[in-house]
Design an enzyme around this catalytic site. Sequence first.
Site, mmCIF file in Angstrom:
data_model
loop_
_atom_site.group_PDB
_atom_site.id
_atom_site.type_symbol
_atom_site.label_atom_id
_atom_site.label_comp_id
_atom_site.label_asym_id
_atom_site.label_seq_id
_atom_site.Cartn_x
_atom_site.Cartn_y
_atom_site.Cartn_z
ATOM 1 N N GLU A 28 -28.888 -28.890 51.785
ATOM 2 C CA GLU A 28 -29.096 -29.455 53.101
ATOM 3 C C GLU A 28 -28.837 -28.595 54.205
ATOM 4 O O GLU A 28 -28.084 -29.160 55.370
ATOM 5 C CB GLU A 28 -28.560 -30.842 53.060
ATOM 6 C CG GLU A 28 -29.291 -31.999 52.196
ATOM 7 C CD GLU A 28 -28.383 -33.243 52.195
ATOM 8 O OE1 GLU A 28 -27.725 -33.209 53.165
ATOM 9 O OE2 GLU A 28 -28.645 -33.875 51.381
ATOM 10 N N GLU A 62 -34.138 -35.692 43.314
ATOM 11 C CA GLU A 62 -33.383 -36.966 43.434
ATOM 12 C C GLU A 62 -34.198 -37.999 43.883
ATOM 13 O O GLU A 62 -33.826 -38.935 44.812
ATOM 14 C CB GLU A 62 -32.278 -36.884 44.675
ATOM 15 C CG GLU A 62 -31.636 -35.803 44.578
ATOM 16 C CD GLU A 62 -30.604 -35.372 45.677
ATOM 17 O OE1 GLU A 62 -30.348 -36.221 46.532
ATOM 18 O OE2 GLU A 62 -30.040 -34.363 46.033
#
Length: 395
Positions: free
Chosen positions: A183, A298
């Site tokens: 991220e 995810e």
Amino acid sequence: MTESKSSAQWTRRQFGKAALAMGAAAAIPKWLEGEQTSGAAASVTGANSLRAHAEARGLMYGTAVIPDLLDVDGVAAGATTDRYTQLIQEQANILVAENAMKWHALRPSPTSFDFAQADKLMRFAKLTGQSVRGHNLCWHEGNPEWLNGTATKENARQLLTEHIQTVAGHFRGQLHSWDVVNEAINPSDRLHDGLRKTLWLELIGPDYLELAFRTAAAADPTAKLTYNDYDIELDTWDQTTKRDQVLALVRRFKANGVPIHAVGVQSHLKADAPLPGGGLVKFIRTLRKMGLEVYITEMDVNTRAVEGGPNAQDKAVAKVFGHYPHRVLAEANVPILLTWGITSKHSWLSHSEEPWAKRPDDARQRPLPFDDDLKPTPAFAALRSAIDRAPARKG
């Protein structure tokens, strides 16, 4: 994605072959054999499991796990009766630690490492013939409290390098892949190249990204090195912008000879949002031309805004699990799909009190293939069907 949870070890954003799988069915209790909810298959074990169906197509299905909940000694003795442990063993052929390989779990102090929970996962996977992904080596969250008070411009490079050398070195040759950087893109921060404001960017500068990948490659030459991010699935303006910035980052890596093998698309989707479309497919195909794989790392489906009871949630989640995996697994460079947990009982979405997760009716979310009782939801059948429709991969 990033949120937080705690049960055994919760914190997230602040808060074998088919034969092996079939053989494991003997250890699966009767409660799982033949159980179903509306839309789910009559049998979900052995040859009917997600693991067996994925292996039959040359794919990998996996899940995030909480090592502290695994009955590893029971598995080693061939006598576990723990339902969660049996479910993980039966359904997945690749695992990832939900939190046990993050900085906060591994680094109790600036001078010490604690691999107990991560090593427990590795022992379990070795016993069950499952692969393991590492998550993650560098992130702006999930860090120990001491880091902000210890890291400076003078020592940050050394701190990051030593952490990656030690952690990736500890698991050298044992992992399928590592989420090296997690991220790092956030266009809303309005920085050059779309980079996110982080401790590492502030103290080291933009080259912390290359530093992390090069250090990981030297520490574990066999692991596939991955950049992982969220909110890059949809064709909305903001997600398209972020996806373009991720692609630009990967292009810079390739131009500079940075060792990278894959991009992780987290896939925290919402039942009330548009389904991912052509933009993501184009992104995946562009990465394929660059010689990169794409991992769905995810996946879950947020049902906060779904009106109605469990059946309404299940129907909405199954729709997404029927569409999205089918679309991405159709691409030749997408060999892996992991869900962020396998049961709603342990899902971060079920435990979060944040307004984007908590349902107005206070009911628990049902975002995954199995429910609070570890019984299959309609999403199980939808996901298994999507796997079955994927092109077979060559071994």
